[in-house]
Design an enzyme around this catalytic site. Structure first.
Site, PDB file in Angstrom:
ATOM      1  N   CYS A 160      38.967  19.654 -30.688  1.00  0.00           N
ATOM      2  CA  CYS A 160      37.884  19.043 -29.889  1.00  0.00           C
ATOM      3  C   CYS A 160      37.653  19.743 -28.562  1.00  0.00           C
ATOM      4  O   CYS A 160      36.543  20.203 -28.285  1.00  0.00           O
ATOM      5  CB  CYS A 160      38.213  17.587 -29.614  1.00  0.00           C
ATOM      6  N   LYS A 184      30.003  11.422 -25.911  1.00  0.00           N
ATOM      7  CA  LYS A 184      31.152  11.965 -26.646  1.00  0.00           C
ATOM      8  C   LYS A 184      31.543  13.346 -26.105  1.00  0.00           C
ATOM      9  O   LYS A 184      32.714  13.644 -25.885  1.00  0.00           O
ATOM     10  CB  LYS A 184      30.803  12.057 -28.141  1.00  0.00           C
TER      11      LYS A 184
HETATM   12  N1  SAJ Z   1      46.272  19.706 -22.247  1.00  0.00           N
HETATM   13  C1  SAJ Z   1      46.641  20.385 -21.087  1.00  0.00           C
HETATM   14  N2  SAJ Z   1      46.705  19.678 -19.918  1.00  0.00           N
HETATM   15  C2  SAJ Z   1      46.436  18.332 -19.859  1.00  0.00           C
HETATM   16  C3  SAJ Z   1      46.078  17.655 -21.039  1.00  0.00           C
HETATM   17  C4  SAJ Z   1      45.997  18.368 -22.226  1.00  0.00           C
HETATM   18  O1  SAJ Z   1      46.874  21.603 -21.089  1.00  0.00           O
HETATM   19  O2  SAJ Z   1      46.510  17.774 -18.749  1.00  0.00           O
HETATM   20  C5  SAJ Z   1      46.132  20.452 -23.517  1.00  0.00           C
HETATM   21  C6  SAJ Z   1      47.026  19.964 -24.638  1.00  0.00           C
HETATM   22  O3  SAJ Z   1      48.288  20.544 -24.590  1.00  0.00           O
HETATM   23  C7  SAJ Z   1      46.238  20.399 -25.861  1.00  0.00           C
HETATM   24  C8  SAJ Z   1      44.780  20.250 -25.401  1.00  0.00           C
HETATM   25  O4  SAJ Z   1      44.825  20.249 -23.988  1.00  0.00           O
HETATM   26  O5  SAJ Z   1      46.473  21.755 -26.168  1.00  0.00           O
HETATM   27  C9  SAJ Z   1      44.061  19.011 -25.912  1.00  0.00           C
HETATM   28  O6  SAJ Z   1      44.910  17.900 -25.936  1.00  0.00           O
HETATM   29  P1  SAJ Z   1      44.450  16.389 -25.686  1.00  0.00           P
HETATM   30  O7  SAJ Z   1      45.617  15.522 -25.932  1.00  0.00           O
HETATM   31  O8  SAJ Z   1      43.801  16.266 -24.362  1.00  0.00           O
HETATM   32  O9  SAJ Z   1      43.253  16.138 -26.711  1.00  0.00           O
HETATM   33  P2  SAJ Z   1      43.060  16.094 -28.311  1.00  0.00           P
HETATM   34  O10 SAJ Z   1      42.219  17.262 -28.669  1.00  0.00           O
HETATM   35  O11 SAJ Z   1      44.339  15.927 -29.042  1.00  0.00           O
HETATM   36  O12 SAJ Z   1      42.207  14.733 -28.463  1.00  0.00           O
HETATM   37  C10 SAJ Z   1      41.005  14.565 -27.728  1.00  0.00           C
HETATM   38  C11 SAJ Z   1      41.037  13.190 -27.109  1.00  0.00           C
HETATM   39  N3  SAJ Z   1      39.985  13.085 -26.114  1.00  0.00           N
HETATM   40  C12 SAJ Z   1      40.203  12.638 -24.868  1.00  0.00           C
HETATM   41  O13 SAJ Z   1      41.302  12.339 -24.456  1.00  0.00           O
HETATM   42  C13 SAJ Z   1      38.989  12.571 -23.984  1.00  0.00           C
HETATM   43  C14 SAJ Z   1      40.866  12.114 -28.165  1.00  0.00           C
HETATM   44  O14 SAJ Z   1      40.739  10.830 -27.592  1.00  0.00           O
HETATM   45  C15 SAJ Z   1      39.600  12.391 -28.993  1.00  0.00           C
HETATM   46  O15 SAJ Z   1      39.502  11.476 -30.048  1.00  0.00           O
HETATM   47  C16 SAJ Z   1      39.693  13.766 -29.595  1.00  0.00           C
HETATM   48  O16 SAJ Z   1      39.876  14.726 -28.535  1.00  0.00           O
HETATM   49  C17 SAJ Z   1      38.402  14.027 -30.345  1.00  0.00           C
HETATM   50  O17 SAJ Z   1      38.413  13.864 -31.588  1.00  0.00           O
HETATM   51  O18 SAJ Z   1      37.395  14.325 -29.721  1.00  0.00           O
END
Ligand code: SAJ
Length: 428
Positions: free
Chosen positions: A268, A214
């Protein structure tokens, strides 16, 4: 126990009715199990009893009401209501303390409640994201409190949630799941139980592997985003557009560079890398460095803003700055660990006035136009859809000076007559 899972006569208690616990309780109740939802916040329990969810999720009120009407779901804040259950599912938060070490207080208190309520033969499942080795430690804590033997008198599993808000009820069913047992029997039982509604693949392993899996998933994303952010930083020094470079690099069949931006938020990604390395004696440092890089991005965006102000000779303390977006990611109302908020905090003491507008969160302004009227600079801090179709040449007429800072690569072609700067847009 297998028979009780098959004919849905196993009685389940879900501890913690938050973003994960409530939907999970609803899913088990809808599959026919008798579920008691335990939540210490009394006002939340009252709300839930009346059929109103305290979390925002498509379809949740209807599903909640159906589960309540069927008599299968009972919210409570009384520990005696969860005594003698066959299964306990713990879904409490595991946040960071001020010093970035994990606060396992909520988890420990949930485990203590379970240890006092459970019976011989109970299956205890932790869905919360936890530092490696935690499930084994919690099994020992239960042994101490209850006098029962882990793996024989009770079973214990780490079964991490993997859902994305907004799609929880679909993802609970179709995502693949990992069941990490303190022994094989524990993992087997948990897998069998969740198979009552999970249609995705299921895998069994031990609890420490599952905890690490995880944490690795989110650390993978965090480190990759940090790398993209470092590429963005370099792009400014070489005078190129990092997004053009990334798009071209990603045409390679084995390369998939992430997206740079104003920072990484949510509940997360900013937290899980800390949990992953916390119990280790030593590590190589890339995970911590990635966290530092991502945490520095709001300040990098501040530098771009101040460069822009300097270009037009505007003293920062006189500048009116409009920040568009407060949520941590596009089309969401969630501001937990939002880099947009970190950015506002970083500039508010140094500029004349900060206005904020977010279509989902609110802010000091009512609309984009309201925020921009008489402003010197606009900063896009969240990639909301609304911000992708703005007519900047038109909006520029409302502004006192025309500086546009893009923290989320929302503006493809910089508008005419603007001082434009964006994270990774080194050519301007
Ligand atoms: N972000 C970037 N660049 C990217 C991707 C994301 O700057 O290329 C930023 C986003 O804008 C945001 C942050 O990162 O601020 C996180 O966004 P995210 O969409 O990657 O993740 P979360 O926190 O919304 O959800 C994640 C997910 N994990 C993965 O994709 C591995 C989700 O599947 C999980 O369920 C969740 O964390 C969790 O509960 O752990």
């Amino acid at each position: 126990m297998e028979e009780k899972f098959r004919n849905r006569s196993a009685r389940i208690a879900v501890i913690g009715l938050g973003y994960i616990g409530l939907p999970t309780a609803i899913m088990f109740a809808s599959s026919g199990f008798e579920v008691t939802g335990y939540e210490i916040r009394k006002e939340v329990v009252e709300k839930l009893k009346n059929g109103n969810s305290h979390i925002v999720e498509p379809g949740i009120d209807e599903l909640l009401q159906r589960a309540l009407e069927s008599g299968k779901l009972k919210p409570t804040s009384e520990p005696r209501d969860i005594e003698g259950r066959d299964v306990y599912i713990i879904c409490v938060q595991t946040p960071l303390k001020e010093d970035k070490t994990p606060n396992l207080g909520y988890l420990e208190s949930a485990v203590r409640t379970v240890a006092k309520a459970m019976k011989k033969g109970s299956l205890v499942i932790i869905e919360s994201t936890v530092p490696p080795l935690t499930t084994v430690k919690m099994a020992k804590l239960i042994e101490e409190i209850s006098g029962l033997r882990a793996g024989e008198d009770f079973y214990m599993v780490h079964a991490p949630e993997r859902v994305m808000p907004g799609r929880i009820f679909k993802e609970l069913v179709y995502n693949s799941r990992i069941f990490g047992g303190i022994n094989e029997r524990s993992a087997e039982l948990a897998e069998m139980l969740y198979r009552s509604f999970v249609k995705g693949q299921t895998f069994k392993t031990n609890s420490t592997v599952s905890e690490v899996v995880k944490l690795m998933e989110n650390t993978f994303r965090d480190v990759n985003i940090a790398l993209a952010n470092e590429f963005a930083y370099l792009a400014h020094q070489y005078g190129i557009d990092v997004f053009e470079a990334i798009e071209l690099a990603n045409t390679h069949p084995r390369v998939k560079i992430h997206t740079p931006g104003i920072g990484v938020g949510g509940h997360c990604l900013p937290k899980d890398p800390h949990l992953l390395v916390w119990p280790a004696k030593d590590d190589f440092g890339i995970i911590k460095l990635a966290r530092e890089i991502n945490d520095s991005m709001p300040l990098f965006t501040k530098d771009l803003l101040f460069d822009g102000l300097k270009t037009l000779g505007i003293p920062p303390e006189e500048a009116v700055v409009a920040v568009l977006g407060l949520a941590y990611k596009g089309d969401s109302d969630d501001t937990r660990n939002s880099p947009a908020l970190a950015f506002v905090e970083a500039i508010e003491d140094d500029v004349g006035e900060v206005r904020t507008y977010d279509p989902f969160v609110g802010g000091s302004a009512e609309s984009v136009e309201d925020a921009l009227k008489g402003a010197d600079a606009a900063v896009i801090a969240t990639d909301h859809s609304e911000f992708k179709s703005l007519d900047w040449e038109e909006l520029g007429r409302l502004m006192r000076n025309r500086i546009l800072i893009d923290g989320r690569h929302v503006v493809e072609v910089p508008p005419r007559d603007f001082v434009f700067k964006g994270v990774g847009r080194g050519e301007y």
